[in-house]
Design a protein around this motif. Structure first.
Motif, PDB file in Angstrom:
ATOM      1  N   LEU B  87      17.966  58.456  58.747  1.00 25.21           N
ATOM      2  CA  LEU B  87      19.320  58.575  59.303  1.00 25.21           C
ATOM      3  C   LEU B  87      20.362  58.436  58.197  1.00 25.21           C
ATOM      4  O   LEU B  87      21.364  59.163  58.181  1.00 25.21           O
ATOM      5  CB  LEU B  87      19.550  57.497  60.376  1.00 25.21           C
ATOM      6  CG  LEU B  87      18.939  57.783  61.747  1.00 25.21           C
ATOM      7  CD1 LEU B  87      19.116  56.574  62.663  1.00 25.21           C
ATOM      8  CD2 LEU B  87      19.571  59.022  62.385  1.00 25.21           C
ATOM      9  N   ARG B  89      20.049  59.219  55.048  1.00 26.61           N
ATOM     10  CA  ARG B  89      20.073  60.475  54.310  1.00 26.61           C
ATOM     11  C   ARG B  89      20.836  61.548  55.071  1.00 26.61           C
ATOM     12  O   ARG B  89      21.662  62.275  54.516  1.00 26.61           O
ATOM     13  CB  ARG B  89      18.643  60.957  54.043  1.00 26.61           C
ATOM     14  CG  ARG B  89      18.064  60.625  52.682  1.00 26.61           C
ATOM     15  CD  ARG B  89      18.781  61.308  51.526  1.00 26.61           C
ATOM     16  NE  ARG B  89      18.734  62.765  51.585  1.00 26.61           N
ATOM     17  CZ  ARG B  89      17.752  63.487  51.046  1.00 26.61           C
ATOM     18  NH1 ARG B  89      16.764  62.908  50.409  1.00 26.61           N
ATOM     19  NH2 ARG B  89      17.776  64.800  51.133  1.00 26.61           N
ATOM     20  N   GLN B  90      20.561  61.645  56.378  1.00 28.04           N
ATOM     21  CA  GLN B  90      21.231  62.682  57.169  1.00 28.04           C
ATOM     22  C   GLN B  90      22.741  62.460  57.218  1.00 28.04           C
ATOM     23  O   GLN B  90      23.520  63.396  57.124  1.00 28.04           O
ATOM     24  CB  GLN B  90      20.648  62.699  58.586  1.00 28.04           C
ATOM     25  CG  GLN B  90      19.241  63.277  58.644  1.00 28.04           C
ATOM     26  CD  GLN B  90      18.696  63.331  60.062  1.00 28.04           C
ATOM     27  OE1 GLN B  90      18.927  62.421  60.853  1.00 28.04           O
ATOM     28  NE2 GLN B  90      17.973  64.380  60.390  1.00 28.04           N
ATOM     29  N   ARG B  92      24.630  60.934  55.017  1.00 30.42           N
ATOM     30  CA  ARG B  92      25.208  61.298  53.721  1.00 30.42           C
ATOM     31  C   ARG B  92      25.245  62.816  53.569  1.00 30.42           C
ATOM     32  O   ARG B  92      26.220  63.368  53.062  1.00 30.42           O
ATOM     33  CB  ARG B  92      24.394  60.672  52.576  1.00 30.42           C
ATOM     34  CG  ARG B  92      24.501  59.150  52.452  1.00 30.42           C
ATOM     35  CD  ARG B  92      25.918  58.691  52.257  1.00 30.42           C
ATOM     36  NE  ARG B  92      26.024  57.275  51.897  1.00 30.42           N
ATOM     37  CZ  ARG B  92      27.134  56.544  52.073  1.00 30.42           C
ATOM     38  NH1 ARG B  92      28.226  57.084  52.610  1.00 30.42           N
ATOM     39  NH2 ARG B  92      27.169  55.276  51.715  1.00 30.42           N
ATOM     40  N   ASP B  93      24.179  63.476  54.048  1.00 33.00           N
ATOM     41  CA  ASP B  93      24.159  64.937  53.979  1.00 33.00           C
ATOM     42  C   ASP B  93      25.258  65.555  54.832  1.00 33.00           C
ATOM     43  O   ASP B  93      25.785  66.617  54.519  1.00 33.00           O
ATOM     44  CB  ASP B  93      22.797  65.477  54.451  1.00 33.00           C
ATOM     45  CG  ASP B  93      21.711  65.305  53.396  1.00 33.00           C
ATOM     46  OD1 ASP B  93      22.063  64.958  52.246  1.00 33.00           O
ATOM     47  OD2 ASP B  93      20.528  65.503  53.716  1.00 33.00           O
TER      48      ASP B  93
END
Lengths: 551, 172
Positions: B87, B89-90, B92-93
């Protein structure tokens, strides 16, 4: 072969230092066993029935002679002069002391090896075809990609606490010797019409309690997209895989529960979302790695050695060994030598320190310094001149390593079972030993033809019984060991899960039962028919009749 | 609750509201269900806004809220439950640049991983000292995967050297 550069070396050295500090904290009592457990598991250290067991990663099953020599030395220094090669191309030491583990890991790091991620709920050691770079049928060597995956998956920050363990297998040949359809992710190389390399991505296969054949998620993924695509699959699994029940936590259950189509849609959506962090395989890095796997300097030789033919004609034992254990090589004049670790009455996959040194030395003298570990728990000398086969065979014979049974009935896969393992419900090794004694006659085995017998000592299926042509599963019924038999499994390109034949047998009756199954096949087969094709044609009924009337 | 933030231990300044009436001042931390139900009211307040986000939700549902959020809290119910890594990572993406905080079973042995996927603050107990946390933040300096912040990953570092040589016309 791949060699560590300064970065790889520093990465592994740091890990040893970190583990040394953690083990010291545990030995001083600053860490409880519960707190220490996940830390030691990240370094492959298990607490088994009688002692600590250390599982050392042999990435994609490739070893140099120096590395195998070191594995022998470690078995003498820290264990009882032997090691156990596993179905995942690793080696296990069964009698390890916690006080000495950090020193052992430092000895490994010194020869560019480690035990990182050989246990725990993370991406495990990546495996591949044990004939990679040598097999006559190969499209290309899959090991550069396997090495890339090793690096990418090492201490991956996002994927080190997955719902459950995760195994990736890679193959570059149409004949699947890496069992890619029964892995969490299997990758299979294809070539486009223009010769461009791509990968078929298979997900959701596995063995264990709930065996499943994987589903193809992408038919042809261009190589440069490989890592971002793997990350998309891993992320979908990490977020949506079940964490409420460890027996339903593997990716195969997720794929099964939401269905292959929904799973594929989730992965493609995650992949399409993209990421700010670009982890696409840089061609430069792939080229750098691939250079290490350039073919050795083969001599130009005819694909026929008079010396070899002469020895075959005059020495029956040698001829039998060549027939069973030597496979065709992609380079004329060379051959692949498979070394059986399944002597009559032996423990499948065990090798003594002296045997390891013998093989290391053979690798150095006859096989361009390379040795492989197969997922059938055997060793391989991948690049031997046909001219040298007789010399190699003589040296192997002297070390009790020339059993001529590779791929045959007594080339049995077995897990450690109740003799070592804390999870086992029954013993595997004694069953394998008695079977290998019963089936020892090589000429008879060659007449029976290729046959895979796999034994697991519990439903976790480490002995791959689901994919044995004949599978044997040891269970516990009110304190008594008994063995269930399955027929029709395969881990190859025609992957399938074996089906239970009927009521189980006591351990001492297993050899008779297997004998009956084999005799039934031999009696009913048509010319050139393998065990699996006979079974397919006639079904299980004749086997059941033979088995439950006569035993 | 104490925080490990900017390489030191500090006190948390955020107020977790739960179902209480909304105060008009301070840094307010609400659940995702309250954020989505009272979004209009919340964004009118002259306060900084944070959300406690459940691991079972999909990161995409926060997409339209990201501009108004200064803090997102993700939980580790146990250290072995790694959903929050993905989550993070997502989020931040998706372009979230505010504070991303880890709470729950946060241990020094996992700190590096959390930092690498984009967490920047950590709720910590008294069990470990500031020194323990600082050491953990530095423990593994090398990584094959991209790292947030200004460190290089191994793959970049490896080729940066070769690239430098290549740029000199007469090198090598």
């Amino acid at each position: 072969m791949y060699r560590y550069d300064e970065f790889d070396q520093q990465f592994v050295d740091q890990r040893v230092t970190q583990f040394r500090e953690q083990a010291d904290r545990r030995l001083r009592g600053d860490l409880t066993e519960d707190e220490f457990k996940p830390l030691r598991l990240m370094n492959g250290l298990y607490l088994q029935l009688h002692a600590y067991m250390l599982r050392v990663a042999i990435p994609y099953g490739t070893l140099s002679s120096r590395q195998l020599d070191r594995l022998a030395e470690i078995s003498e220094k820290y264990d009882r002069n032997y090691g156990h090669f596993t179905t995942r191309q690793n080696i296990q030491y069964n009698w390890i002391k916690l006080e000495e583990t950090a020193d052992l890991l430092a000895d490994l790091a010194d020869v560019e090896m480690h035990a990182i991620q050989t246990s725990g709920n993370c991406i495990r050691n990546v495996t591949t075809d044990h004939w990679a770079g040598a097999a006559a049928d190969e499209l290309a060597d899959p090991r550069p990609v396997a090495e890339l995956i090793r690096q990418w998956s090492s201490l991956h920050p996002e994927f080190s606490f997955l719902p459950r363990k995760f195994k990736i297998a890679v193959t570059g040949a149409p004949a699947d010797r890496a069992a890619v359809k029964v892995h969490d992710i299997g990758l299979r190389m294809h070539l486009s019409e223009s010769g461009e390399r791509g990968w078929e991505v298979i997900a959701g296969g596995g063995q264990g309690r709930t065996p499943m054949i994987g589903v193809t998620v992408r038919e042809f993924l261009p190589e440069k997209e490989l890592l971002p695509y793997l990350e998309a699959i891993m992320r979908v699994y990490n977020l949506h895989g079940r964490r409420d029940n460890k027996y339903k936590a593997r990716i195969k259950i997720l794929v099964h529960e939401i269905g292959a189509d929904t799973f594929r849609d989730e992965v493609e959506a995650e992949y399409a979302r993209g990421s700010e962090i670009d982890i696409a395989v840089s061609q430069r890095e792939l080229d750098r790695i691939a250079a290490y796997f350039a073919p050795p300097q083969f001599e130009e030789l005819p694909n026929w050695s008079p010396r070899n033919e002469e020895h075959k004609a005059t020495n029956k034992e040698f001829a039998k060994w060549v027939r069973s254990n030597v496979a065709p090589h992609k380079q004329d004049g060379y051959a692949i030598v498979n070394i059986s670790l399944k002597p009559e009455g032996g423990i499948p996959g065990d090798a003594t320190a002296d045997q390891m040194r013998t093989v290391a030395d053979l690798g150095r003298r006859f096989s361009f310094d390379e040795i492989r570990v197969s997922h059938h728990q055997n060793l391989v000398l991948p690049h031997v001149r046909q001219e040298d086969l007789f010399d190699v065979w003589q040296i192997l014979s002297a070390a009790d390593l020339a059993t001529a049974n590779v791929g045959l009935a007594s080339d049995i896969i077995a897990c450690p079972g109740l003799d070592y393992c804390a999870l086992a419900t029954a013993r595997s090794i004694p069953v394998a030993q008695s079977l290998s004694r019963r089936l020892a006659d090589v000429e008879r085995q060659q007449d029976i033809g290729p046959l895979r017998i796999n034994i697991s000592g519990c439903i976790n299926a480490c002995g791959h019984h689901h994919v044995g042509h004949i599978g044997i599963l040891g269970l516990d019924k009110k304190g008594e060991e008994f063995y269930q038999i399955t027929l029709g499994g395969s881990s190859s390109e025609d992957a399938s899960i074996g089906k239970i034949l009927g009521p189980g047998f006591a351990g001492e009756d297993v050899p008779d039962a297997i004998e009956t199954i084999i005799n039934t096949y031999v009696g009913l087969r048509q010319p050139d028919e393998t065990f699996l094709s006979t079974l397919k044609r006639i079904g299980a009924q004749p086997f059941k009749e033979a088995l439950y009337e006569t035993v | 609750m104490k925080l490990f933030k900017d390489n030191q231990i500090s006190q948390d300044t955020w107020t977790e509201i739960g179902d209480d009436p909304l105060p008009a001042v301070g840094d307010l931390l609400v659940s995702y269900s309250r954020l989505s139900a009272e979004h209009a009211t919340l964004t009118q307040l002259p306060v900084r806004l944070g959300v406690i986000f459940d691991n079972a939700e999909r990161a995409e549902v926060l997409k339209d809220h990201l501009q108004s959020l200064s803090l997102i809290v993700l939980a580790f119910p146990s250290f072995g439950d790694g959903r929050a890594y993905s989550l993070a990572r997502q989020l931040r993406d998706l372009g979230y640049t505010g504070e991303l905080r880890a709470r729950g079973d946060v241990l020094p042995d996992q700190l590096q991983f959390m930092m690498q996927v984009g967490f920047d603050t950590f709720e910590v107990s008294d069990r470990f000292t500031e020194q323990d946390w600082r050491r953990a933040a530095e423990q593994i300096s090398l990584s094959y995967q991209p790292i947030t912040g200004n460190k290089q990953d191994i793959w970049q570092a490896r080729h940066a050297y070769a690239e430098a040589l290549r740029e000199q016309p007469h090198a090598g």
